[in-house]
Design an enzyme around this catalytic site. Sequence first.
Site, PDB file in Angstrom:
ATOM      1  N   HIS A 103      52.340 -20.860  -2.552  1.00 12.64           N
ATOM      2  CA  HIS A 103      52.553 -20.752  -1.563  1.00 12.64           C
ATOM      3  C   HIS A 103      51.363 -21.654  -0.910  1.00 12.64           C
ATOM      4  O   HIS A 103      50.837 -22.171   0.574  1.00 12.64           O
ATOM      5  CB  HIS A 103      52.463 -19.451  -0.324  1.00 12.64           C
ATOM      6  CG  HIS A 103      51.216 -18.494  -0.530  1.00 12.64           C
ATOM      7  ND1 HIS A 103      50.718 -17.573  -1.463  1.00 12.64           N
ATOM      8  CD2 HIS A 103      49.770 -18.939  -0.095  1.00 12.64           C
ATOM      9  CE1 HIS A 103      49.408 -17.227  -1.120  1.00 12.64           C
ATOM     10  NE2 HIS A 103      49.037 -18.250  -0.421  1.00 12.64           N
TER      11      HIS A 103
ATOM     12  N   ASP B   6      56.009 -16.593  -6.305  1.00 15.40           N
ATOM     13  CA  ASP B   6      54.842 -17.331  -5.996  1.00 15.40           C
ATOM     14  C   ASP B   6      53.497 -17.714  -6.920  1.00 15.40           C
ATOM     15  O   ASP B   6      52.632 -17.818  -6.721  1.00 15.40           O
ATOM     16  CB  ASP B   6      53.850 -15.945  -4.503  1.00 15.40           C
ATOM     17  CG  ASP B   6      52.853 -16.847  -3.529  1.00 15.40           C
ATOM     18  OD1 ASP B   6      53.028 -17.718  -3.811  1.00 15.40           O
ATOM     19  OD2 ASP B   6      52.138 -16.072  -3.378  1.00 15.40           O
TER      20      ASP B   6
ATOM     21  N   SER C 294      43.573 -17.213  -2.794  1.00 18.18           N
ATOM     22  CA  SER C 294      44.676 -17.937  -3.066  1.00 18.18           C
ATOM     23  C   SER C 294      45.183 -18.432  -4.650  1.00 18.18           C
ATOM     24  O   SER C 294      44.519 -19.354  -4.249  1.00 18.18           O
ATOM     25  CB  SER C 294      46.702 -18.224  -1.973  1.00 18.18           C
ATOM     26  OG  SER C 294      46.050 -17.021  -1.161  1.00 18.18           O
TER      27      SER C 294
END
Length: 504
Positions: free
Chosen positions: A130, A160, A240
């Site tokens: 993402h 992911d 992230s």
Amino acid sequence: MNATLRKLGMPALLVAGTATAMTAADMVKDPLPDLGAQAAGPAVAPPGAIASAEGLSGAFRAATRAALPAVVHVRVASAARAVSSQQVPPEFRGTPFEDMFRRQGGQAPRAGSGSGFIISADGYIITNNHVVEGMDRVMVVLADKREFEARVVGRDPNTDVAVLKVEARGLPVARLGDADVLEIGDWVLALGYPLDLGQTTTAGIVSAKGRSLGIMGRNGAEAPLEHFIQTDAAINPGNSGGPLVDLQGRVIGVNSAIASPTGFYSGYGFAVPVNLARRVAEDLMRDGRVHRPMIGVEIRDVSPADAEVFGLPSPDGAVVSAEPRGPAAAAGLKLGDVIVAVEGKAVKNAGDLMETVMERRPGDRVTLDVVRYGDRRRVAVRLEEFSNPRAARSRAEPAAEDVAAPAETTGRLGFRAEAVTPEIARELGMERAAGVVISEVDPASPAAGVLGRGMVVRRFNGRQVGTVQELRAASEAVRAGQVVSLEVRLPDGRETIVNFRARS
């Protein structure tokens, strides 16, 4: 900021004013305590406690020093995009309003950032899907401030995970650990570049394992695999793709998500286990895509009601929730079987099973321990490469007008059902109008969350159901608090088993 400094400075000025008013005699009468005596005074905490705290601090420092050189800042950007001619409404095509629609309907430029970590000295980097999805430019900033333009080697929305490549040599490499040996309560550190603050380390513990959040499917994942490590180490936007490391500085997870009502840290962060991330990265580096093995079953977690119906000693395992296909069908698996182990390794839930299978490759043979209504058996399955047979299926529920006919109530079970009409049969893609369809579920009943409108009841507690009268007769035999088991056809054509406990 200046106002804050002024407030903090006020007590110092008052002390200084008092000191100037004191005489030399006053200072002799009330000398400052001897600094040596202060140092020799009683300790605030027992020496053992201080030594333990200092030892933990030392472990944090050592782990951070070991891992941080391989942690990178990932900066991403996408250009503005115009609307294509196919996206312009037909009534505006070929008119002077077409250009205006393109300008107003286009996507504005975007920019963002995340983190990552280097897994090879020649420039391969793991981050989150993402972080880079839909981006035109990816820049990587190393710990030593060097900047490189990065190429996206491959992405996997199902886990992911994404892999980047920069053209460099001799880069510091992160050591990869083993997430399987983690235990709840273990100390971990989250490293990355949150909120554009620069290199940041936060500490916490593993607060849960095997978490499924239901977030992958929102981003176009065909077969989401969620089996997150949960931690209370502070994770924020920008973390992230960065590593979650153990006290040896070894990567045991890829920081991916947070549970938060505000979008910022609220106590719970989630990381993809490194064993899974490494398996995905290997495929992406070699082929640019993931070769995902499959058994050929759709599965769900075991509920307490399932455990009672299927004869399990505890609500652990993965229920085969649709008719098996491919390798599973060839091996003799059936709807309602519960997979409780793979190669002797216990399966606690559906995520456990998916992650364990993902560690294998298409073509491998695996042995499954299966419970079929209390009878434990062992079957061998040859894994095939994943394909998505449900991609083209419609999941639409029947429209409200299709189930508006007077319905029959099944009492304490908390749902209403009616005969399948020709209109409902067409809506559900059924060959003929026969059977009983659920038309309403009481949101406060035990059936809520497991039954839904548009499900066609095939069997009730083992008894075949073809009419509303047969369903009513079967339901009248249910005692308060008894577990009931329904075999149902879903609106997309699949069949499954649903178990729940009747109202007391």
